[in-house]
Design an enzyme around this catalytic site. Structure first.
Site, PDB file in Angstrom:
ATOM      1  N   GLU A 279       0.823  -1.206   0.000  1.00 28.95           N
ATOM      2  CA  GLU A 279       0.000   0.000   0.000  1.00 28.95           C
ATOM      3  C   GLU A 279       0.862   1.264   0.000  1.00 28.95           C
ATOM      4  O   GLU A 279       0.535   2.252  -0.671  1.00 28.95           O
ATOM      5  CB  GLU A 279      -0.940  -0.021   1.211  1.00 28.95           C
ATOM      6  CG  GLU A 279      -2.140   0.882   1.049  1.00 28.95           C
ATOM      7  CD  GLU A 279      -3.257   0.524   2.039  1.00 28.95           C
ATOM      8  OE1 GLU A 279      -3.840  -0.565   1.907  1.00 28.95           O
ATOM      9  OE2 GLU A 279      -3.539   1.323   2.937  1.00 28.95           O
ATOM     10  N   GLU A 282       2.019   1.695  -3.407  1.00 28.11           N
ATOM     11  CA  GLU A 282       0.906   2.217  -4.194  1.00 28.11           C
ATOM     12  C   GLU A 282       0.792   3.732  -3.973  1.00 28.11           C
ATOM     13  O   GLU A 282       0.604   4.500  -4.919  1.00 28.11           O
ATOM     14  CB  GLU A 282      -0.375   1.534  -3.691  1.00 28.11           C
ATOM     15  CG  GLU A 282      -1.351   1.119  -4.758  1.00 28.11           C
ATOM     16  CD  GLU A 282      -2.578   0.427  -4.137  1.00 28.11           C
ATOM     17  OE1 GLU A 282      -2.542   0.011  -2.958  1.00 28.11           O
ATOM     18  OE2 GLU A 282      -3.581   0.316  -4.850  1.00 28.11           O
ATOM     19  N   CYS A 300      -8.582  -2.080   4.005  1.00 29.07           N
ATOM     20  CA  CYS A 300      -8.433  -3.273   4.856  1.00 29.07           C
ATOM     21  C   CYS A 300      -9.740  -3.715   5.470  1.00 29.07           C
ATOM     22  O   CYS A 300      -9.872  -4.852   5.897  1.00 29.07           O
ATOM     23  CB  CYS A 300      -7.462  -3.003   5.997  1.00 29.07           C
ATOM     24  SG  CYS A 300      -5.846  -2.573   5.414  1.00 29.07           S
ATOM     25  N   SER A 320      -7.267   1.624  -2.395  1.00 25.88           N
ATOM     26  CA  SER A 320      -6.095   0.780  -2.536  1.00 25.88           C
ATOM     27  C   SER A 320      -6.576  -0.588  -3.009  1.00 25.88           C
ATOM     28  O   SER A 320      -7.541  -1.130  -2.475  1.00 25.88           O
ATOM     29  CB  SER A 320      -5.396   0.648  -1.181  1.00 25.88           C
ATOM     30  OG  SER A 320      -4.526  -0.451  -1.219  1.00 25.88           O
ATOM     31  N   LYS A 359     -15.525 -10.101   8.134  1.00 22.00           N
ATOM     32  CA  LYS A 359     -14.479 -10.926   7.512  1.00 22.00           C
ATOM     33  C   LYS A 359     -15.060 -12.261   7.050  1.00 22.00           C
ATOM     34  O   LYS A 359     -14.527 -12.900   6.149  1.00 22.00           O
ATOM     35  CB  LYS A 359     -13.326 -11.168   8.494  1.00 22.00           C
ATOM     36  CG  LYS A 359     -12.553  -9.903   8.863  1.00 22.00           C
ATOM     37  CD  LYS A 359     -11.544  -9.495   7.809  1.00 22.00           C
ATOM     38  CE  LYS A 359     -10.933  -8.144   8.131  1.00 22.00           C
ATOM     39  NZ  LYS A 359     -10.084  -7.621   7.048  1.00 22.00           N
ATOM     40  N   GLU A 362     -16.046 -11.331   3.703  1.00 29.30           N
ATOM     41  CA  GLU A 362     -14.927 -10.978   2.831  1.00 29.30           C
ATOM     42  C   GLU A 362     -14.258 -12.200   2.188  1.00 29.30           C
ATOM     43  O   GLU A 362     -13.813 -12.132   1.038  1.00 29.30           O
ATOM     44  CB  GLU A 362     -13.879 -10.180   3.634  1.00 29.30           C
ATOM     45  CG  GLU A 362     -12.752  -9.627   2.784  1.00 29.30           C
ATOM     46  CD  GLU A 362     -11.612  -9.066   3.624  1.00 29.30           C
ATOM     47  OE1 GLU A 362     -11.450  -9.483   4.786  1.00 29.30           O
ATOM     48  OE2 GLU A 362     -10.882  -8.197   3.120  1.00 29.30           O
ATOM     49  N   GLU A 368     -10.980 -12.830  -6.523  1.00 32.92           N
ATOM     50  CA  GLU A 368      -9.587 -12.683  -6.056  1.00 32.92           C
ATOM     51  C   GLU A 368      -9.359 -13.341  -4.701  1.00 32.92           C
ATOM     52  O   GLU A 368      -8.218 -13.478  -4.264  1.00 32.92           O
ATOM     53  CB  GLU A 368      -9.187 -11.209  -5.981  1.00 32.92           C
ATOM     54  CG  GLU A 368      -9.118 -10.509  -7.326  1.00 32.92           C
ATOM     55  CD  GLU A 368     -10.435  -9.848  -7.688  1.00 32.92           C
ATOM     56  OE1 GLU A 368     -11.337  -9.795  -6.836  1.00 32.92           O
ATOM     57  OE2 GLU A 368     -10.575  -9.394  -8.842  1.00 32.92           O
ATOM     58  N   CYS A 510     -10.754  -1.729  14.567  1.00 29.56           N
ATOM     59  CA  CYS A 510     -11.027  -3.153  14.793  1.00 29.56           C
ATOM     60  C   CYS A 510     -11.114  -3.522  16.277  1.00 29.56           C
ATOM     61  O   CYS A 510     -11.807  -4.464  16.635  1.00 29.56           O
ATOM     62  CB  CYS A 510      -9.958  -4.003  14.138  1.00 29.56           C
ATOM     63  SG  CYS A 510      -9.625  -3.493  12.455  1.00 29.56           S
TER      64      CYS A 510
END
Lengths: 582, 158
Positions: A279, A282, A300, A320, A359, A362, A368, A510
């Site tokens: 990142e 990037e 994230c 990102s 998650k 996710e 991907e 988180c």
């Protein structure tokens, strides 16, 4: 200041203080059910009633500001009796299913019924017949157990600005639901953040329990089981075992996981270091080559990604493309690690232990997430689920000896561990990006102005004569302010207000995630955050790109940041998604 | 027959009419309810975008007030009074009979879209108890046995 008396004790409190808050100041605990410290009072349950001396009228302590010379009684036999009746009335439309409930043992209603010694059902029960909604696979909505306190609706609408949940109908028929008959949560704008479940006092919303899948994998002798823990888990799971919030149990958790039968114990923090390397690269690339693609926005947080895909798809290009740390550990476990250890990835099972309900969504959100050729992360469980598994396994976490993680996906820098708290990803990325751009180290690696529980934090860092402007937002309702500033500047062709933006969906980041131990308050958020900052402060390694195992990973496997191999394994894409599918 | 709960139409003129006025959402919903006989979901979705009001808020309002309906009304709306006088004179039996004959519950519409059943509190003619009304036509001193005849008249008309 207002001067008043509570149970004969004099209190002096600022104007506007509620009776409930004033009572807490003099160590008097008035029971509450609908009131949560994160939320404004809804005054819907009626448990917190109090009386004034010389008056029969009952006032709700949660929403009544204390007035000069008030003489308040919070507890007497009559008040206790009324409270008991209120509990009995609530129980008359709440199923007696405690033993099989997702909140057994930590339900606020159950606790009150226990404290008030409820032994019989005083009233005939009328139970609504509404089926549970398991459509998202992350959180389960069980409206039958709802006591209509309104916490979930307020959190979803006001704090998170998602508006997936609302109150449908009224009176006895009131129910929590997405907007529309027959519309499931997965067809609604729900971003799976789980803040509703973190604030629900009963078992009306709770995490989807995936522990059976984990036990099954652990039992299979032919399966190689790997596990990773997220940064925020280590400073919160202790609360389920009597530790204070913020106590860092990292190495005890490693030991417990190994005893449970995992063949390899990894750390999501390693993935965080890789995320930062990618990142930050990037950011440097956009900063120096394609400034039109600024600001760079962190990705994230899967709830934030889902929110953007539904509500701000025009910001897609600014995200990102880097995967989140646990997804990176997942794919590297089934490629880099599997190759090194000569394990067939087809026989590998990767578990993520996350502070997060989202998650769970996710791990299958796009193609991907299968870039190893298999599902990169097989199952994701929350901190609460791991705490239950440790108890089921009969492991005494308090006395267990500390152990180290496994190579090569275990070691991490201090920059990685602060990923779990709001501002942490930004701070970690800036440390590395600064080095990448200037070739030098920062004088002070700790960025105080992106730390703390303020909803939006802004900062500016001089880099090679240029000022990099950053913003950090947490709690999705704080996102609009930041994005609007960017959109307005772009529209007007003005200079960008920010070059780099970090967003975490849950308040506090988180550490305040929807899958963390119950009872969240700002006080607990601060302590969990401090737990992570302390770990970072005491780490020898403060920069992600200096993690020797990350260096090794690039030397042996990925070549360099943003390489073709990196893009194939560590990056993802975003699409516009409809708010409602019905 | 599958009930058609979708509807096409542009409600932007309504939004323009009520924009910047207090309580605009309810006023707009009133006009939509009056026009369609219910508030179609597609129209709510459109309204949500135009007003920048979340759909969840619109549904909270629609489902709070009895006046707003989410499903298309039947061709004939049957209103049975369950006020005190009608209740004592046997109105619950009338409601039961209608439910049995049409196979619907209160607030529902028959599958063919012909009848919609509502229970109301007073129709203003307690002397005629028990009273029911079908599209404005009052039926007084209704006996359970008469219900089937009354309904069949409307079925024939159709």
């Amino acid at each position: 200041m207002v001067k008043a008396k509570i149970n004969g004790i004099t209190v002096n409190v600022p104007e506007g203080t509620t009776i409930l808050e004033a009572a807490e100041k003099v160590q008097i605990k008035i029971p509450t059910l609908c009131k949560h410290p994160d939320l404004p009072p809804t005054a819907s349950c009626g448990i917190c009633i109090v009386k004034l001396v010389g008056s029969n009228k009952m006032l709700r302590a949660c929403c009544t500001p204390i007035e000069e010379n008030m003489d308040i009684i919070t507890h007497d036999p009559e008040i206790v009796e009324v409270r008991r009746t209120v509990i009995e009335l609530i129980l008359s439309k709440h199923p007696n299913e405690c033993l099989t409930c997702g909140r057994n043992g930590n339900c606020e209603l159950q606790k009150l019924a226990e404290e008030f010694g409820i032994r019989t059902s005083a009233f005939q029960q009328f139970l609504p017949d509404i089926p549970p909604d398991t459509s998202t696979g992350t959180i389960v909505l069980e409206p039958r157990k709802c006591i209509s306190c309104g916490r979930c609706v307020t959190v979803c609408q006001q704090n998170q600005n998602v508006w997936a949940l609302c109150f449908m109908d009224r009176g006895f028929g009131t129910r929590i639901s997405p907007a529309g008959d027959g519309v499931s949560l997965s067809e609604s704008p729900c971003v799976k953040c789980g803040q509703c479940s973190a604030h629900c006092p009963t078992g009306a919303i709770f995490e989807n329990d995936d522990t059976a899948k984990v036990w099954k994998a652990l039992q299979d002798k032919d399966t190689y089981c790997a596990v990773q823990i997220a940064p925020a888990v280590r400073v919160a799971i202790g609360e389920a075992f009597g530790y204070k919030p913020g106590a860092n149990l990292t190495k005890k958790i490693y030991a417990a996981l190994r005893r449970m039968g995992f063949n390899a114990v990894f750390d999501t923090n390693f993935g965080a270091d890789v995320t930062i390397v990618e990142e930050a690269s990037e950011f440097v690339q956009r900063f120096t080559e394609t400034p039109e693609k600024l600001p760079l926005i962190t990705s994230c947080c899967p709830s934030w990604v889902d929110f953007m895909e539904k509500f701000h798809p025009d910001m897609k290009e600014n995200f990102s493309s880097c995967k989140s740390p646990h997804a990176i550990v997942g794919v590297l476990a089934k490629t880099f690690f599997a190759k090194k250890r000569r394990i067939d990835p087809a026989n590998m099972f990767v578990l993520s232990v996350m502070p997060c309900t989202s998650k769970k969504y996710e791990i299958t959100r796009s193609d991907e997430m299968y870039s190893s050729g298999y599902q990169d992360v097989d199952v994701s469980i929350t901190t609460r689920e791991l705490a239950r598994m440790i108890k089921q396994a009969g492991i005494n976490i308090n006395d267990i000896s500390e152990e180290e993680p496994d190579h090569v996906l275990g070691e991490y820098s201090g920059a990685a561990t602060i990923f779990g708290v709001t501002g942490g990803v930004m701070e970690a990325a800036l440390r590395t990006a600064y080095d990448y751009i200037t070739g030098g180290k920062l004088k002070n690696v700790e960025f105080e102005n992106v730390r703390g529980i303020e909803g939006v934090k802004e900062g500016a860092i001089p880099v090679n004569g240029f000022t990099v402007k950053v913003a950090v937002a947490h709690g999705l309702s704080n996102v609009e302010y930041v994005l609007n500033k960017v959109k307005e500047a772009k529209r007007a062709g003005k200079e960008l207000p920010y070059h780099f933006i970090e967003v975490m969906a849950c308040p506090g980041g988180c550490i305040g995630g929807g899958g963390q131990p119950y009872g969240i308050t700002d006080e607990i958020r601060k302590k969990r955050g401090e737990g992570l900052y302390d770990e970072d402060h005491n780490c020898k390694l403060r920069y992600s790109h200096e993690n020797p195992f990350v260096k090794k990973l690039y030397e042996e496997f990925l070549d360099k940041p943003l390489s073709e191999q990196s893009h194939h394994l560590l990056h993802t894409t975003y699409v516009k998604r409809p708010e409602y599918q019905k | 027959m599958e009930q058609n709960t979708t509807a096409t139409g542009d409600v932007s003129f309504l939004v323009e009419k009520w924009r910047d006025k207090k309580g605009s959402l309810i006023m707009i919903l009133h006009e939509i309810q009056n026009h369609y006989g219910f508030v179609p979901r597609d129209i709510s979705l459109q309204l949500s975008k135009l007003l920048d009001v979340p759909l969840a808020r619109i549904y909270e309002v629609i489902t709070f007030y009895n006046y707003f309906k989410l499903d298309p009304p039947g061709k004939y709306t049957i209103s049975v009074c369950l006020g005190t006088a009608c209740y004592l004179k046997g109105a619950p039996e009338i409601v039961d009979e209608i439910k049995n004959l049409l196979n619907i519950e209160e607030g529902q519409t028959t599958e063919d879209g012909l009848f919609h059943l509502d229970v109301v509190r007073c129709l203003g003619c307690c002397g005629l108890a028990p009273v029911m009304m079908i599209n404005g036509q009052i039926y007084g001193k209704v006996k359970r046995s008469e219900v089937v005849d009354i309904l069949s008249r409307y079925k024939k008309e159709d």
